[in-house]
Design a protein around this motif. Sequence first.
Motif, PDB file in Angstrom:
ATOM      1  N   GLU A  31     -56.668  94.712  68.700  1.00  0.00           N
ATOM      2  CA  GLU A  31     -57.724  95.504  68.077  1.00  0.00           C
ATOM      3  C   GLU A  31     -57.405  95.896  66.633  1.00  0.00           C
ATOM      4  OE1 GLU A  31     -56.165  96.509  70.930  1.00  0.00           O
ATOM      5  OE2 GLU A  31     -57.632  95.622  72.306  1.00  0.00           O
ATOM      6  N   ASN A  32     -56.131  95.800  66.245  1.00  0.00           N
ATOM      7  CA  ASN A  32     -55.777  96.435  64.985  1.00  0.00           C
ATOM      8  C   ASN A  32     -54.650  95.694  64.263  1.00  0.00           C
ATOM      9  OD1 ASN A  32     -55.957  98.289  62.970  1.00  0.00           O
ATOM     10  ND2 ASN A  32     -54.885  99.918  64.052  1.00  0.00           N
ATOM     11  N   TYR A  33     -54.608  95.862  62.954  1.00  0.00           N
ATOM     12  CA  TYR A  33     -53.518  95.391  62.122  1.00  0.00           C
ATOM     13  C   TYR A  33     -53.638  96.061  60.762  1.00  0.00           C
ATOM     14  CZ  TYR A  33     -57.210  92.233  60.379  1.00  0.00           C
ATOM     15  OH  TYR A  33     -58.377  91.724  59.875  1.00  0.00           O
ATOM     16  N   GLY A  34     -52.589  95.962  59.975  1.00  0.00           N
ATOM     17  CA  GLY A  34     -52.593  96.432  58.586  1.00  0.00           C
ATOM     18  C   GLY A  34     -51.918  95.388  57.728  1.00  0.00           C
ATOM     19  N   ARG A  35     -52.147  95.450  56.439  1.00  0.00           N
ATOM     20  CA  ARG A  35     -51.535  94.474  55.529  1.00  0.00           C
ATOM     21  C   ARG A  35     -50.827  95.215  54.394  1.00  0.00           C
ATOM     22  NH1 ARG A  35     -53.505  89.504  57.077  1.00  0.00           N
ATOM     23  NH2 ARG A  35     -55.669  89.376  57.853  1.00  0.00           N
ATOM     24  N   ASP A  36     -49.636  94.741  54.059  1.00  0.00           N
ATOM     25  CA  ASP A  36     -48.854  95.332  52.978  1.00  0.00           C
ATOM     26  C   ASP A  36     -49.296  94.757  51.624  1.00  0.00           C
ATOM     27  OD1 ASP A  36     -46.965  96.912  51.769  1.00  0.00           O
ATOM     28  OD2 ASP A  36     -45.219  95.972  52.721  1.00  0.00           O
ATOM     29  N   HIS A  37     -48.701  95.262  50.552  1.00  0.00           N
ATOM     30  CA  HIS A  37     -49.001  94.770  49.211  1.00  0.00           C
ATOM     31  C   HIS A  37     -48.500  93.337  49.052  1.00  0.00           C
ATOM     32  CE1 HIS A  37     -48.074  99.239  48.014  1.00  0.00           C
ATOM     33  NE2 HIS A  37     -49.116  99.131  48.832  1.00  0.00           N
ATOM     34  N   HIS A  38     -49.266  92.533  48.321  1.00  0.00           N
ATOM     35  CA  HIS A  38     -48.858  91.147  48.094  1.00  0.00           C
ATOM     36  C   HIS A  38     -49.252  90.725  46.681  1.00  0.00           C
ATOM     37  CE1 HIS A  38     -47.455  87.219  49.245  1.00  0.00           C
ATOM     38  NE2 HIS A  38     -48.596  86.652  48.905  1.00  0.00           N
ATOM     39  N   PRO A  39     -48.284  90.627  45.758  1.00  0.00           N
ATOM     40  CA  PRO A  39     -48.604  90.266  44.372  1.00  0.00           C
ATOM     41  C   PRO A  39     -48.690  88.773  44.109  1.00  0.00           C
ATOM     42  CG  PRO A  39     -46.276  90.828  44.544  1.00  0.00           C
ATOM     43  CD  PRO A  39     -46.867  91.045  45.915  1.00  0.00           C
ATOM     44  N   ARG A  40     -48.286  87.932  45.079  1.00  0.00           N
ATOM     45  CA  ARG A  40     -48.130  86.503  44.825  1.00  0.00           C
ATOM     46  C   ARG A  40     -49.452  85.747  44.722  1.00  0.00           C
ATOM     47  NH1 ARG A  40     -44.114  85.002  42.348  1.00  0.00           N
ATOM     48  NH2 ARG A  40     -44.474  82.885  43.112  1.00  0.00           N
ATOM     49  N   CYS A  41     -50.496  86.240  45.361  1.00  0.00           N
ATOM     50  CA  CYS A  41     -51.799  85.588  45.234  1.00  0.00           C
ATOM     51  C   CYS A  41     -52.889  86.527  45.745  1.00  0.00           C
ATOM     52  CB  CYS A  41     -51.844  84.262  45.994  1.00  0.00           C
ATOM     53  SG  CYS A  41     -51.521  84.378  47.761  1.00  0.00           S
ATOM     54  N   PHE A  42     -54.012  86.515  45.054  1.00  0.00           N
ATOM     55  CA  PHE A  42     -55.170  87.294  45.487  1.00  0.00           C
ATOM     56  C   PHE A  42     -56.406  86.789  44.760  1.00  0.00           C
ATOM     57  CE2 PHE A  42     -52.991  89.510  42.115  1.00  0.00           C
ATOM     58  CZ  PHE A  42     -53.956  90.083  41.304  1.00  0.00           C
ATOM     59  N   THR A  43     -57.561  87.324  45.147  1.00  0.00           N
ATOM     60  CA  THR A  43     -58.841  86.819  44.638  1.00  0.00           C
ATOM     61  C   THR A  43     -59.551  87.873  43.794  1.00  0.00           C
ATOM     62  OG1 THR A  43     -59.116  85.396  46.574  1.00  0.00           O
ATOM     63  CG2 THR A  43     -61.098  85.886  45.300  1.00  0.00           C
ATOM     64  N   MET A  44     -60.137  87.423  42.691  1.00  0.00           N
ATOM     65  CA  MET A  44     -61.050  88.229  41.892  1.00  0.00           C
ATOM     66  C   MET A  44     -62.289  87.388  41.630  1.00  0.00           C
ATOM     67  SD  MET A  44     -58.473  89.918  39.051  1.00  0.00           S
ATOM     68  CE  MET A  44     -59.787  90.902  38.302  1.00  0.00           C
ATOM     69  N   TRP A  45     -63.394  88.056  41.270  1.00  0.00           N
ATOM     70  CA  TRP A  45     -64.543  87.292  40.798  1.00  0.00           C
ATOM     71  C   TRP A  45     -65.088  87.866  39.506  1.00  0.00           C
ATOM     72  CZ3 TRP A  45     -68.954  90.105  40.372  1.00  0.00           C
ATOM     73  CH2 TRP A  45     -69.305  91.050  41.351  1.00  0.00           C
ATOM     74  N   MET A  46     -65.741  86.978  38.758  1.00  0.00           N
ATOM     75  CA  MET A  46     -66.383  87.348  37.504  1.00  0.00           C
ATOM     76  C   MET A  46     -67.792  86.772  37.521  1.00  0.00           C
ATOM     77  SD  MET A  46     -63.122  86.305  35.113  1.00  0.00           S
ATOM     78  CE  MET A  46     -63.498  87.219  33.626  1.00  0.00           C
ATOM     79  N   ALA A  47     -68.658  87.339  36.722  1.00  0.00           N
ATOM     80  CA  ALA A  47     -70.032  86.843  36.648  1.00  0.00           C
ATOM     81  C   ALA A  47     -70.609  87.165  35.287  1.00  0.00           C
ATOM     82  CB  ALA A  47     -70.895  87.476  37.749  1.00  0.00           C
ATOM     83  N   GLY A  48     -71.558  86.330  34.881  1.00  0.00           N
ATOM     84  CA  GLY A  48     -72.287  86.633  33.655  1.00  0.00           C
ATOM     85  C   GLY A  48     -71.809  85.854  32.453  1.00  0.00           C
ATOM     86  N   ALA A  49     -71.797  86.532  31.319  1.00  0.00           N
ATOM     87  CA  ALA A  49     -71.610  85.896  30.024  1.00  0.00           C
ATOM     88  C   ALA A  49     -70.315  85.103  29.937  1.00  0.00           C
ATOM     89  CB  ALA A  49     -71.629  86.966  28.931  1.00  0.00           C
ATOM     90  N   GLY A  50     -70.455  83.804  29.700  1.00  0.00           N
ATOM     91  CA  GLY A  50     -69.310  82.988  29.347  1.00  0.00           C
ATOM     92  C   GLY A  50     -68.529  82.363  30.471  1.00  0.00           C
ATOM     93  N   VAL A  51     -68.798  82.691  31.743  1.00  0.00           N
ATOM     94  CA  VAL A  51     -68.046  82.096  32.846  1.00  0.00           C
ATOM     95  C   VAL A  51     -68.961  81.212  33.686  1.00  0.00           C
ATOM     96  CG1 VAL A  51     -66.344  83.955  32.957  1.00  0.00           C
ATOM     97  CG2 VAL A  51     -68.418  84.117  34.344  1.00  0.00           C
ATOM     98  N   LYS A  52     -68.359  80.225  34.332  1.00  0.00           N
ATOM     99  CA  LYS A  52     -69.123  79.265  35.118  1.00  0.00           C
ATOM    100  C   LYS A  52     -69.663  79.913  36.386  1.00  0.00           C
ATOM    101  CE  LYS A  52     -66.402  75.213  33.702  1.00  0.00           C
ATOM    102  NZ  LYS A  52     -65.437  74.182  34.185  1.00  0.00           N
ATOM    103  N   PRO A  53     -70.950  79.871  36.613  1.00  0.00           N
ATOM    104  CA  PRO A  53     -71.498  80.388  37.865  1.00  0.00           C
ATOM    105  C   PRO A  53     -71.251  79.413  39.004  1.00  0.00           C
ATOM    106  CG  PRO A  53     -73.265  79.527  36.504  1.00  0.00           C
ATOM    107  CD  PRO A  53     -72.013  79.408  35.681  1.00  0.00           C
ATOM    108  N   GLY A  54     -71.031  79.932  40.197  1.00  0.00           N
ATOM    109  CA  GLY A  54     -70.838  79.085  41.361  1.00  0.00           C
ATOM    110  C   GLY A  54     -69.577  78.251  41.304  1.00  0.00           C
ATOM    111  N   TYR A  55     -68.542  78.767  40.648  1.00  0.00           N
ATOM    112  CA  TYR A  55     -67.308  78.003  40.437  1.00  0.00           C
ATOM    113  C   TYR A  55     -66.142  78.656  41.165  1.00  0.00           C
ATOM    114  CZ  TYR A  55     -63.469  75.694  37.946  1.00  0.00           C
ATOM    115  OH  TYR A  55     -62.328  74.987  37.635  1.00  0.00           O
ATOM    116  N   ILE A  56     -65.240  77.843  41.707  1.00  0.00           N
ATOM    117  CA  ILE A  56     -64.046  78.323  42.409  1.00  0.00           C
ATOM    118  C   ILE A  56     -62.830  77.789  41.683  1.00  0.00           C
ATOM    119  CG2 ILE A  56     -62.786  78.394  44.591  1.00  0.00           C
ATOM    120  CD1 ILE A  56     -65.474  77.669  45.972  1.00  0.00           C
ATOM    121  N   HIS A  57     -61.974  78.680  41.222  1.00  0.00           N
ATOM    122  CA  HIS A  57     -60.786  78.288  40.468  1.00  0.00           C
ATOM    123  C   HIS A  57     -59.529  78.647  41.257  1.00  0.00           C
ATOM    124  CE1 HIS A  57     -58.544  77.347  36.780  1.00  0.00           C
ATOM    125  NE2 HIS A  57     -57.770  78.375  37.082  1.00  0.00           N
TER     126      HIS A  57
END
Length: 485
Positions: free
Chosen positions: A400-426
């Motif tokens: 039923e449960n779990y927790g996750r610790d800090h992880h600096p090695r990889c994570f996801t962000m998103w951007m939108a709008g001026a100057g960036v490719k829409p619908g793109y995965i990098h």
Amino acid sequence: MEKEEYIIKGLGRRDFLGKMGMGLGSVALWSLLNPVDALAKTGLKGGSGGVLQMPHFVPKAKRVIYLFQSGGPAQQDLFDYKPLLRELNGQELPSSVRQGQRLTGMSAFQNSLPLAGSHFNFKQYGKNGMWVSDLLPHTAKIVDELCFIRSMYTEAINHDPAITFFQTGSQQPGRPSIGSWLSYGLGSDNENLPAFSVLLSRSHPFGQPLYSRLWGNGFLPSQHQGVQFRSGKDPVLYLNNPHGITKQARRNALDTLEKLHTLNEDHLGAQELNSKISQYEMAYRMQTSVPEAMSITKEPDYILDMYGPEARIPGTYAYNCVLARRLVERDVKFVQLYHQGWDQHGNLPTDIQRQCKSTDQPSAALILDLKQRGLLEDTLVIWGGEFGRTSYSQGRLTKENYGRDHHPRCFTMWMAGAGVKPGYIHGQTDDFGYNITENPVHVHDFQATLMYLLGIDHERLTYKFQGRRFRLTDVHGSIVNDILS
């Protein structure tokens, strides 16, 4: 007329006009190849109060809304689909995957690191088949507007240095924040509102604390610090006149204070005095502009409904998203929205549902609202935290449960709008969601790209302090060209 009147330094009229025509063609070509220089010759300048008379490049974005998710959202439960974690749920994280990477003090003394598969289902959306969790139904509908970076990484493993790193380019406090650098370089496009505005919202009562130095000016002149807007009748502290003080009396006091400062300029230093005068004058103008900008009473119901049920509750994330749109609509250059509550070391399935319920619909609505107003074309929106979360469970793993610790090695962000490719995965991560396998993006790379989109060469916007020239990206950072439209 005599023929001699048409001769200039030995050129006949026909030759002169022919050569001049070729010269005009060269000027036109030069203006296309050097658009910033060409614009400079027309007299076009940047915002008022910035040290750059012109941007280094033609900017793709005029303004930024940065939706900072404080605490570190778990990418495996939101955007980075890892079915292998479900298959191996409860088994030990292989040492070949960890590769001896350091752990926080909360995990270092665990007897085991059991892999934790997400409790939530994922589906593919949009033209590129972006995997999105069922926790984010509204974000899933707009993935074709978003540019996902799955390969972010940082050097910091604890909250305070990690957030400080993202906001100032250094893990040590005392450096100017992103918004302060932009205000210093580009100035303001609205003389009645600060170029750098800050909004805070809270979802969890025990969210990681946020400090005012995160939006501080550091060693830059003090008028470039972020101005925090609060919910309630006084959005900015000490802005309104005290009881019994009229606006004219305030004006007279400021005029007299400026005269006194001018008299003491030689003794106290011009720069800091000018900063103080600038702040006083801005505060005086904000007495009129802030109440109008921070009032949502004239927002139609269909707009507030689009942002969700909490959009009418001051201090919520949804309410602040509406305010962020109102601020950029008034040409505020950088709006920093901090949302607390993503630090889920335990009870993650319950807590992350609450977080997503508060943030999913407003984030998506902000993109759609900007787009329908024509503002997304020159507004950059950013969503992300200070690091990711581990693929193993911190502490006990149950059905039923779990927790996750800090992880600096990889994570996801998103951007939108001026100057960036829409619908793109990098970028990509491995099947365990533990290491980057393709196109890593460092914090300094993110900062360099952000500044580029605003027309700034991150290596050239510097400030000399204590004998050294500083910049946001320190001595690092490369523009992530692949995400640029």
